[in-house]
Design a protein around this motif. Structure first.
Motif, PDB file in Angstrom:
ATOM      1  N   ASN A  83       1.052  16.556  -4.635  1.00 21.81           N
ATOM      2  CA  ASN A  83       1.106  15.450  -5.493  1.00 21.81           C
ATOM      3  C   ASN A  83       1.765  14.314  -4.620  1.00 21.81           C
ATOM      4  O   ASN A  83       3.046  14.327  -4.441  1.00 21.81           O
ATOM      5  CB  ASN A  83       1.965  15.872  -6.609  1.00 21.81           C
ATOM      6  CG  ASN A  83       2.139  14.597  -7.713  1.00 21.81           C
ATOM      7  OD1 ASN A  83       2.615  13.521  -7.285  1.00 21.81           O
ATOM      8  ND2 ASN A  83       1.745  14.694  -8.829  1.00 21.81           N
TER       9      ASN A  83
ATOM     10  N   LYS B 202      11.507  17.058 -10.752  1.00 21.40           N
ATOM     11  CA  LYS B 202      10.574  17.902 -10.866  1.00 21.40           C
ATOM     12  C   LYS B 202      10.365  19.299 -10.367  1.00 21.40           C
ATOM     13  O   LYS B 202      10.964  19.434  -9.019  1.00 21.40           O
ATOM     14  CB  LYS B 202       9.360  16.953 -10.511  1.00 21.40           C
ATOM     15  CG  LYS B 202       9.400  15.648 -11.382  1.00 21.40           C
ATOM     16  CD  LYS B 202       9.582  15.881 -12.949  1.00 21.40           C
ATOM     17  CE  LYS B 202       9.821  14.472 -13.583  1.00 21.40           C
ATOM     18  NZ  LYS B 202       8.673  13.581 -13.505  1.00 21.40           N
TER      19      LYS B 202
ATOM     20  N   ARG C 140      -2.614  20.560 -15.602  1.00 22.46           N
ATOM     21  CA  ARG C 140      -1.809  19.785 -16.444  1.00 22.46           C
ATOM     22  C   ARG C 140      -0.465  19.070 -15.966  1.00 22.46           C
ATOM     23  O   ARG C 140      -0.174  17.880 -15.900  1.00 22.46           O
ATOM     24  CB  ARG C 140      -1.303  20.270 -17.926  1.00 22.46           C
ATOM     25  CG  ARG C 140      -0.390  19.664 -18.690  1.00 22.46           C
ATOM     26  CD  ARG C 140      -0.246  20.318 -19.940  1.00 22.46           C
ATOM     27  NE  ARG C 140       0.060  21.498 -19.878  1.00 22.46           N
ATOM     28  CZ  ARG C 140       1.280  21.973 -19.597  1.00 22.46           C
ATOM     29  NH1 ARG C 140       2.694  21.165 -19.751  1.00 22.46           N
ATOM     30  NH2 ARG C 140       1.747  23.279 -19.478  1.00 22.46           N
TER      31      ARG C 140
ATOM     32  N   GLY D 237      -1.438  16.880 -12.810  1.00 33.86           N
ATOM     33  CA  GLY D 237      -1.863  15.651 -13.335  1.00 33.86           C
ATOM     34  C   GLY D 237      -1.137  14.745 -14.054  1.00 33.86           C
ATOM     35  O   GLY D 237      -1.250  13.682 -14.090  1.00 33.86           O
ATOM     36  N   THR D 238       0.109  15.141 -14.446  1.00 33.77           N
ATOM     37  CA  THR D 238       1.192  14.476 -14.894  1.00 33.77           C
ATOM     38  C   THR D 238       2.380  14.257 -14.263  1.00 33.77           C
ATOM     39  O   THR D 238       3.465  13.850 -14.795  1.00 33.77           O
ATOM     40  CB  THR D 238       1.427  14.950 -16.508  1.00 33.77           C
ATOM     41  OG1 THR D 238       1.657  16.235 -16.155  1.00 33.77           O
ATOM     42  CG2 THR D 238       0.219  14.778 -17.235  1.00 33.77           C
ATOM     43  N   ASP D 239       2.329  14.396 -12.846  1.00 34.02           N
ATOM     44  CA  ASP D 239       3.393  14.358 -12.021  1.00 34.02           C
ATOM     45  C   ASP D 239       4.486  15.251 -12.294  1.00 34.02           C
ATOM     46  O   ASP D 239       5.828  14.645 -12.222  1.00 34.02           O
ATOM     47  CB  ASP D 239       3.866  12.919 -11.814  1.00 34.02           C
ATOM     48  CG  ASP D 239       2.795  12.059 -11.044  1.00 34.02           C
ATOM     49  OD1 ASP D 239       1.966  12.695 -10.661  1.00 34.02           O
ATOM     50  OD2 ASP D 239       3.051  10.717 -11.058  1.00 34.02           O
ATOM     51  N   GLN D 240       4.453  16.238 -12.603  1.00 34.95           N
ATOM     52  CA  GLN D 240       5.485  17.303 -13.019  1.00 34.95           C
ATOM     53  C   GLN D 240       5.568  18.582 -12.137  1.00 34.95           C
ATOM     54  O   GLN D 240       6.652  19.373 -12.213  1.00 34.95           O
ATOM     55  CB  GLN D 240       5.216  18.042 -14.326  1.00 34.95           C
ATOM     56  CG  GLN D 240       5.034  17.015 -15.743  1.00 34.95           C
ATOM     57  CD  GLN D 240       6.397  16.173 -15.695  1.00 34.95           C
ATOM     58  OE1 GLN D 240       7.569  16.774 -15.840  1.00 34.95           O
ATOM     59  NE2 GLN D 240       6.053  14.718 -15.740  1.00 34.95           N
TER      60      GLN D 240
ATOM     61  N   TYR E  76      -6.627  14.661 -17.091  1.00 32.34           N
ATOM     62  CA  TYR E  76      -5.142  14.106 -17.075  1.00 32.34           C
ATOM     63  C   TYR E  76      -5.209  12.561 -16.890  1.00 32.34           C
ATOM     64  O   TYR E  76      -3.993  12.262 -16.549  1.00 32.34           O
ATOM     65  CB  TYR E  76      -4.291  14.818 -16.601  1.00 32.34           C
ATOM     66  CG  TYR E  76      -4.138  16.327 -17.437  1.00 32.34           C
ATOM     67  CD1 TYR E  76      -3.597  16.357 -18.704  1.00 32.34           C
ATOM     68  CD2 TYR E  76      -4.894  17.537 -16.685  1.00 32.34           C
ATOM     69  CE1 TYR E  76      -3.647  17.598 -19.294  1.00 32.34           C
ATOM     70  CE2 TYR E  76      -5.098  18.609 -17.521  1.00 32.34           C
ATOM     71  CZ  TYR E  76      -4.293  18.736 -18.706  1.00 32.34           C
ATOM     72  OH  TYR E  76      -4.431  20.052 -19.492  1.00 32.34           O
ATOM     73  N   LYS E  77      -6.236  12.370 -16.251  1.00 26.90           N
ATOM     74  CA  LYS E  77      -6.282  10.654 -15.858  1.00 26.90           C
ATOM     75  C   LYS E  77      -5.478  10.557 -14.434  1.00 26.90           C
ATOM     76  O   LYS E  77      -5.064   9.225 -14.334  1.00 26.90           O
ATOM     77  CB  LYS E  77      -6.009   9.754 -16.860  1.00 26.90           C
ATOM     78  CG  LYS E  77      -7.153   9.725 -17.976  1.00 26.90           C
ATOM     79  CD  LYS E  77      -6.634   8.742 -19.191  1.00 26.90           C
ATOM     80  CE  LYS E  77      -7.745   8.709 -20.292  1.00 26.90           C
ATOM     81  NZ  LYS E  77      -8.015   9.940 -20.968  1.00 26.90           N
ATOM     82  N   MET E  78      -5.318  11.442 -13.768  1.00 29.93           N
ATOM     83  CA  MET E  78      -4.311  11.279 -12.476  1.00 29.93           C
ATOM     84  C   MET E  78      -5.266  10.493 -11.602  1.00 29.93           C
ATOM     85  O   MET E  78      -6.591  10.562 -11.509  1.00 29.93           O
ATOM     86  CB  MET E  78      -4.157  12.419 -11.773  1.00 29.93           C
ATOM     87  CG  MET E  78      -3.272  12.606 -10.618  1.00 29.93           C
ATOM     88  SD  MET E  78      -2.980  14.162  -9.736  1.00 29.93           S
ATOM     89  CE  MET E  78      -4.422  14.379  -8.850  1.00 29.93           C
TER      90      MET E  78
END
Length: 477
Positions: free
Chosen positions: A171, A209, A283, A286-289, A307-309
């Protein structure tokens, strides 16, 4: 059929004795019957039966690619009068495949993995497609090693479509926040598993994270454990005097499992929820977790699509090294046809694949489907350009596909070069006997060390070896 599948098949047959067989083939046109003729009345006029092609190669309703598939369906039906396509989103699942196969409810065309064809073929659930493979030239154009996976007694029962070798996902946003990008904006890739743990800890400390994702259920924990364990020198199955033996309780395997345990209890770099699968990774990624995970190019657009990454938030490298080197698991995907598919339904399946752009032909018509796919991906701002292992060996087809990828490229390939070069990495195929059952056995072991700080890796592997030997390898032929 193996003894295990014989027993399961008998059970499934009893359970589903009253189930309507509405699956892939047969002669009943309401259930997808083949072309033929019947008496059409007193005048003796003959009526041609409609062929219903049950296509399991179909996206989910929410998939942005659905409109493209619907256009392909219109093209397919216009070019093949008398053939009606019945679309179904079929996802192969080891838990549900057998009941569907026994009750005749498989679609004509369905996808599966490289671990499965021998089992499916031996159980009699796959149609012989040798004539079509030779007629359309797939037998000469596809990778011979991949084709061996779908052959028995010189006959073909499947169509390999793609291969992968395991790599590492990164990421980019989280690496940037942790100060771990180089001067070109490329993540500083960990080159050993020890470096991976340290990098994950740095990211956790600086961003809060999770530094690394590791799945634990649906056979995926065992599947991803292979790459680490091999790199530590572990083996899983060995043939001794003609019989298969489970050997994954060696000191090397124990050391690899201890590494997984340390990711949780020593470094604390995993997500809080341990009972996760790859869909959870998409998920979280894609949500920077989460910052790192095992992955392949097959999945590269899922976080973007679902997830619109940003497509620019993903980088890939080759796998890190363990004490015994850099080893990556390789596998892949293929199509098969259900055993009750008629010749007409099988022909329809091959024509569908050509419309999609999966064909050994190199003319504009045969490449149109692939070009449409990548053009649509470009418009949707998805990842276009990187690739894993190619199924084709005919140079004309490979060159043509690469030219199309270059035409629609959307990302900086420097973020992907390390993975595509895969230098210094030994790739290994999945284990030859009951691979999916092995992964399921190992899932429980991985879960145990990640949920119990006092779990003993050696004791867990000793029990797992004994159970897997008794339940599967002792019954293997």
């Amino acid at each position: 059929m193996t003894k295990t599948w014989k027993a399961l098949a008998a059970s499934a047959a009893v359970t589903l004795a009253v189930t309507a067989c509405s699956g892939g083939g047969g002669t009943d046109p309401a259930n997808g019957g083949g072309a033929g003729s019947t008496d059409g009345g007193a005048a003796g006029k003959k009526e041609v039966k409609e062929v219903v092609f049950n296509n399991g190669d179909w996206p989910k309703p929410q998939d942005k690619k659905l409109p493209q598939f619907e256009e392909w369906q219109k093209k397919f039906e216009s070019e093949n009068p008398g053939v009606k396509m019945k679309a179904e989103n079929y996802t192969y699942d080891t838990n549900t495949f057998l009941p569907k196969a026994e009750s005749g409810q498989l679609p004509n065309l369905f996808g599966t993995w490289f671990t499965e064809p021998k089992k499916i073929i031996n159980a009699g659930y796959a149609a012989d497609i040798t004539a079509q493979m030779k007629n359309y030239g797939y037998d000469k154009a596809l990778n011979p090693a991949m084709l061996e996976l779908v052959k028995k007694d010189g006959k073909f029962y499947g169509i390999p479509t793609s291969g992968y070798y395991m790599g590492m996902w990164y990421n980019v946003n989280l690496f940037k926040q942790a100060g771990l990008l180089d001067e070109k904006g490329i993540p500083k890739y960990p080159r050993t598993y020890e470096e991976l743990a340290q990098t994950a800890k740095t990211i956790k400390d600086k961003t809060g994270k999770a530094g690394f994702f590791f799945p634990t259920k649906n056979n995926q924990g065992g599947w991803q454990f292979m790459t680490i364990a091999w790199s530590y020198g572990a083996e899983f199955e060995k043939q001794v005097d003609g019989k298969w033996k489970a050997v994954f309780n060696s000191p090397e395997a124990v050391q690899a499992l201890q590494y997984i345990k340390d990711l949780k209890w020593k470094y604390n770099v995993l997500p809080d929820n341990i009972l996760v699968e790859v869909n959870d990774m998409f998920r979280l990624f894609g949500t920077d977790q989460v910052a790192m995970a095992f992955g392949s190019t097959d999945w590269m657009n899922t976080p973007t699509n679902d997830y619109k990454m940003s497509k620019d938030n993903l980088a890939m490298s080759a796998v890190p090294a363990g004490p015994k080197g850099r080893i990556a698991l390789t596998g892949g995907s293929l199509y098969m046809f259900s055993n009750n598919s008629t010749p007409e339904q099988i022909e329809a399946g091959f024509k569908w694949l050509k419309i999609k752009g999966f064909s050994p032909e190199v003319n504009a018509d045969a490449l149109k489907g692939l070009e449409e796919t990548l053009a649509a991906d470009q418009k949707l701002n998805r990842v276009v350009g990187p690739h894993g292992m190619l199924a084709w060996i005919n140079k004309e087809r490979v060159d043509a596909e690469n030219a199309i990828r270059q035409k629609y490229k959307t990302v900086n390939l420097e973020l992907w070069d390390d993975y595509m070069k895969n230098e210094g990495v030994t790739i290994r195929p999945e284990e030859p006997v009951n691979a999916q059952e092995l992964y399921k056995t190992l899932d429980a072991v991985v879960q145990a060390v990640l949920t119990d700080k006092n779990a003993d890796p050696k004791a867990l592997l000793d029990k797992a070896v004994a159970d897997f030997q008794r339940d599967y390898l002792d019954k293997a032929k």
